[in-house]
Design an enzyme around this catalytic site. Sequence first.
Site, PDB file in Angstrom:
ATOM      1  CB  SER A 218      50.896  38.285  51.756  1.00 63.77           C
ATOM      2  OG  SER A 218      50.079  37.604  50.741  1.00 63.77           O
ATOM      3  N   GLY A 251      49.039  45.996  37.286  1.00 67.08           N
ATOM      4  CA  GLY A 251      48.220  45.964  36.144  1.00 67.08           C
ATOM      5  C   GLY A 251      48.554  47.466  35.443  1.00 67.08           C
ATOM      6  NE  ARG A 384      23.081  18.843  26.734  1.00 64.83           N
ATOM      7  CZ  ARG A 384      23.717  18.562  25.427  1.00 64.83           C
ATOM      8  NH1 ARG A 384      23.240  19.270  24.489  1.00 64.83           N
ATOM      9  NH2 ARG A 384      24.696  17.697  25.561  1.00 64.83           N
ATOM     10  NE  ARG A 407      26.787  20.079  40.154  1.00 67.50           N
ATOM     11  CZ  ARG A 407      26.826  19.346  38.753  1.00 67.50           C
ATOM     12  NH1 ARG A 407      25.952  18.495  38.246  1.00 67.50           N
ATOM     13  NH2 ARG A 407      28.039  19.779  38.198  1.00 67.50           N
ATOM     14  CD  GLU A 498      43.109  45.792  47.219  1.00 68.69           C
ATOM     15  OE1 GLU A 498      42.830  45.890  48.281  1.00 68.69           O
ATOM     16  OE2 GLU A 498      43.993  46.512  46.341  1.00 68.69           O
TER      17      GLU A 498
HETATM   18  C1  LIG Z   1      45.895  39.229  38.293  1.00 69.92           C
HETATM   19  C2  LIG Z   1      46.604  39.982  39.072  1.00 69.92           C
HETATM   20  C3  LIG Z   1      46.896  41.228  39.465  1.00 69.92           C
HETATM   21  C4  LIG Z   1      47.513  41.965  40.185  1.00 69.92           C
HETATM   22  N1  LIG Z   1      47.815  43.111  40.344  1.00 69.92           N
HETATM   23  C5  LIG Z   1      48.189  43.976  41.168  1.00 69.92           C
HETATM   24  C6  LIG Z   1      48.507  45.330  40.983  1.00 69.92           C
HETATM   25  O1  LIG Z   1      47.889  46.073  40.134  1.00 69.92           O
HETATM   26  N2  LIG Z   1      49.366  46.061  41.738  1.00 69.92           N
HETATM   27  C7  LIG Z   1      50.106  45.163  42.815  1.00 69.92           C
HETATM   28  O2  LIG Z   1      51.027  45.931  43.294  1.00 69.92           O
HETATM   29  N3  LIG Z   1      50.061  43.959  42.765  1.00 69.92           N
HETATM   30  C8  LIG Z   1      49.078  43.258  42.146  1.00 69.92           C
HETATM   31  N4  LIG Z   1      48.767  42.009  41.905  1.00 69.92           N
HETATM   32  C9  LIG Z   1      49.694  41.269  43.116  1.00 69.92           C
HETATM   33  C10 LIG Z   1      48.745  40.865  44.329  1.00 69.92           C
HETATM   34  O3  LIG Z   1      48.308  41.889  45.217  1.00 69.92           O
HETATM   35  C11 LIG Z   1      49.609  39.765  45.245  1.00 69.92           C
HETATM   36  O4  LIG Z   1      49.764  38.695  44.562  1.00 69.92           O
HETATM   37  C12 LIG Z   1      48.778  39.455  46.464  1.00 69.92           C
HETATM   38  O5  LIG Z   1      48.963  40.348  47.299  1.00 69.92           O
HETATM   39  C13 LIG Z   1      49.281  38.021  46.921  1.00 69.92           C
HETATM   40  O6  LIG Z   1      50.708  38.060  47.313  1.00 69.92           O
HETATM   41  P1  LIG Z   1      51.846  37.090  46.810  1.00 69.92           P
HETATM   42  O7  LIG Z   1      51.653  36.866  45.493  1.00 69.92           O
HETATM   43  O8  LIG Z   1      53.035  37.543  47.508  1.00 69.92           O
HETATM   44  O9  LIG Z   1      51.319  35.588  47.515  1.00 69.92           O
HETATM   45  P2  LIG Z   1      51.897  35.108  48.705  1.00 69.92           P
HETATM   46  O10 LIG Z   1      51.538  35.739  49.932  1.00 69.92           O
HETATM   47  O11 LIG Z   1      53.379  34.561  48.328  1.00 69.92           O
HETATM   48  O12 LIG Z   1      51.091  33.562  48.994  1.00 69.92           O
HETATM   49  C14 LIG Z   1      51.408  32.340  48.586  1.00 69.92           C
HETATM   50  C15 LIG Z   1      50.774  31.447  49.300  1.00 69.92           C
HETATM   51  O13 LIG Z   1      50.931  31.585  50.785  1.00 69.92           O
HETATM   52  C16 LIG Z   1      49.864  31.663  51.859  1.00 69.92           C
HETATM   53  N5  LIG Z   1      50.378  32.468  52.789  1.00 69.92           N
HETATM   54  C17 LIG Z   1      50.877  34.005  52.653  1.00 69.92           C
HETATM   55  N6  LIG Z   1      51.255  34.596  53.786  1.00 69.92           N
HETATM   56  C18 LIG Z   1      50.306  33.490  54.742  1.00 69.92           C
HETATM   57  C19 LIG Z   1      50.238  33.562  56.021  1.00 69.92           C
HETATM   58  N7  LIG Z   1      50.867  34.691  56.918  1.00 69.92           N
HETATM   59  N8  LIG Z   1      49.724  32.617  56.836  1.00 69.92           N
HETATM   60  C20 LIG Z   1      49.246  31.676  56.109  1.00 69.92           C
HETATM   61  N9  LIG Z   1      49.506  31.656  54.883  1.00 69.92           N
HETATM   62  C21 LIG Z   1      49.833  32.503  54.224  1.00 69.92           C
HETATM   63  C22 LIG Z   1      48.993  32.323  50.794  1.00 69.92           C
HETATM   64  O14 LIG Z   1      47.595  31.940  51.459  1.00 69.92           O
HETATM   65  C23 LIG Z   1      49.304  31.519  49.436  1.00 69.92           C
HETATM   66  O15 LIG Z   1      48.442  30.218  49.487  1.00 69.92           O
HETATM   67  C24 LIG Z   1      48.289  41.308  41.264  1.00 69.92           C
HETATM   68  C25 LIG Z   1      48.043  40.019  41.246  1.00 69.92           C
HETATM   69  C26 LIG Z   1      47.413  39.362  40.326  1.00 69.92           C
HETATM   70  C27 LIG Z   1      47.567  37.647  40.245  1.00 69.92           C
END
Ligand SMILES: Cc1cc2nc3c(=O)[nH]c(=O)nc-3n(C[C@H](O)[C@H](O)[C@H](O)COP(=O)(O)OP(=O)(O)OC[C@H]3O[C@@H](n4cnc5c(N)ncnc54)[C@H](O)[C@@H]3O)c2cc1C
Length: 738
Positions: A218, A251, A384, A407, A498
């Site tokens: 993030s 991906g 069903r 629902r 995203e």
């Molecule tokens: C199936 C899949 C495909 C993906 N494909 C790609 C790809 O092609 N390319 C790529 O670059 N990435 C990819 N990703 C990565 C994805 O973009 C990241 O996982 C996403 O941006 C979330 O970041 P994170 O994993 O660091 O989550 P984190 O930010 O670590 O989130 C963990 C928790 O902390 C909370 N949190 C974080 N920051 C805050 C805040 N400021 N305030 C409050 N709560 C917060 C979140 O809500 C969450 O509950 C993919 C992920 C998945 C699961």
Amino acid sequence: MSNCLNQTHLSQPNQSRGKPVISYFFGLPIKGKSCIYIHPQQLFYRRKVFFFIDISREKKRTDFYFGRKKKKMEVQAVDYLAEERGRARFDVEAMKVAWAGSKHSLEVSDRMSRLVASDPVFQKDTRTMLGRKELFNNTLRKAAHAWKRINELRLTEEEAQMLRHFVDEPSYVDLHWGMFVPAIKGQGTDEQQKKWLTLAYKMQIIGCYAQTELGHGSNVQGLETTATFDPKSDEFVIHSPTLTSSKWWPGGLGKVSTHAVVYARLITDGQDHGVHGFIVQLRSLDDHSPLPGITVGDIGTKFGNGAYNTMDNGVLQFDHVRIPRDQMLMRLSKVTREGKYLQSDVPRQLVYGTMVYVRQAIVADASKALSRAVCIAVRYSAVRRQFGSQDGGPESQVIDYKTQQNRLFPLLASAYAFRFVGEWLKWLYADVMQRLQASDFSTLPEAHACTAGLKSLTTSITADGIEECRKLCGGHGYLCSSGLPELFAVYVPSCTYEGDNIVLLLQVARFLVKTVSQLGSGKKPVGTTAYMGRVEHLMQCRSDVRKAEDWLNPSAILEAFEARAVRLAVSCAQNISKASNPEEGFAELSADLVEAAVAHCQLIIVSKFIEKVQGDIDGQGVKEQLQILCNIYALSLLHKHLGDFLSTSCITPKQGALANDQLRALYSQLRPNAIALVDAFNYTDHYLGSVLGRYDGNVYPHLYEAALKDPLNDSVVPEGYEAHIKPVLKQRFRVSRL
Ligand SMILES: Cc1cc2nc3c(=O)[nH]c(=O)nc-3n(C[C@H](O)[C@H](O)[C@H](O)COP(=O)(O)OP(=O)(O)OC[C@H]3O[C@@H](n4cnc5c(N)ncnc54)[C@H](O)[C@@H]3O)c2cc1C
């Protein structure tokens, strides 16, 4: 008798008793046997026979394998939902057009979905039973076959996109077309686009989008990968300085991509300029081996069977990998031959255009995923039957239970609501791009907040909605053959990628608070926040609903939703202003801020649905059905978030109760049209991938068929019998004394 599959067992519950609906099955001319033993444990076993059924809607014949001989029989294809379909009070074909957006879109999607469904390479009914390697290999085969067909048939971009969609299997192709190409388009110079897009369009290179790292997702500004300019060689050195700087998740990266757009901190002359994009080649175009300095692989099996495991999400580390200077994406900023960092005169806001594009596509996908789940749950709920049998008559269809409707129908309404807000977002994207070309950035922050919020809201509701549909299908919904477990597993990460949904809602909230703080300054809120311009009225207005039907008035609904949204946002802004430090106040109130953002986004969806219904809509009864769905969508939200509406005094408890009364009446109006409303999605059985959601409602024989395909049923006695079952049964364990 309990192991005997006879006519009564196979009869569809919505057919009257005694009517031999599968008479071809009973009285099967198999050596005079009057019934077939089919309980899995007895199957293949009791009478040493092999039994197999292959029934498909398209075929008018059924193949039975009994013993080693194949017997064929002419069968009557039966539509168990025909009676339901006959009850519809609107023109389903016209509704299909309304759902698709135009006659042209319907024609293309219909043609492409049938093309995919009729091609054996794209079959997917055993996908959830495959091991990872086999699964992945199969995905590669499908992706290559799809590309071959796209070229052979000379499909247009629109057709190709549809075809890929109906193949319905996540693969590297999604990232290549969905992220790699748009990143180069949005951030590359004209020369860079010419060079790289020419290769990418022909798939002579395959690209992925490598942003997220092991330690940061993030917080993009926290990325650690570095791109250090070396003026001597006119190159960037891409490096992963720590374990947590490894790229993790992209991906298509794990096993396929030859190139990536890599996000790294740009460093020139010791100065850090923040995160920028670079095109980096990862693998040899001759033998696919990783290039020197590159460590790359798959990050492992993910949630669910089949599902997103068809995708090679990857890990990537750089050990001082050198790339030419012109592989930095230089549309917005560049590094000169001398190593000078310069901002270009192209406005940075242009990047937001790509973001709006990607997010509108995600909202469109949400409506597709939710409508799929709802289609399965609605059809199965009509098939069903449980309880309610009187005088030996048939039991009640579960769709007639009010709890089931309560629902299910709001989810059906949500699928339509998301479809129309997605359609509107397409318009918004075109509008934003037009304004950007004219250097008009005035609507950009609002468009950005709006798409972030809608991405968050629609993906969360869809993921939860698919799970709810699974529960609505009872025990059978838990089987992979229902299609729902895989749909959930494949869909749920869209709440995270995203932009994490909570992080996005906080961005929306920040924008709302800013908008509220500017209200007194004369700056007029635009677009989806325009209603905030009437803050004085909305802060003190009271709903004038007196009877249940008053809730059918769109202005009553709109005012309640606008008042709730503005009051929640103003309350948050006021509370933040009381804090000694606004940032601390924002952090402290973040849970309330998320609720305010949700209220704003729900208002957008409700208002766009109302706008849609108020426009021209062709087809007998179509507008009326959409009106019912629109009211169900709005009033079910009002009921669900009643606490918000009451605590902000937008409505009284009595008005809340009237909304609920009206909602129940709307469910009764929708009920006869439910099957036709999901038929209007025009999904093939192949795309739905669900035994429970079959068009013909012929659920039970196909549940058997799917069970028989399970690898566990390959042999009668399981492989582990001698080693692990027999010793237990025969008490043949040695007891060792310690
Ligand atoms: C199936 C899949 C495909 C993906 N494909 C790609 C790809 O092609 N390319 C790529 O670059 N990435 C990819 N990703 C990565 C994805 O973009 C990241 O996982 C996403 O941006 C979330 O970041 P994170 O994993 O660091 O989550 P984190 O930010 O670590 O989130 C963990 C928790 O902390 C909370 N949190 C974080 N920051 C805050 C805040 N400021 N305030 C409050 N709560 C917060 C979140 O809500 C969450 O509950 C993919 C992920 C998945 C699961």
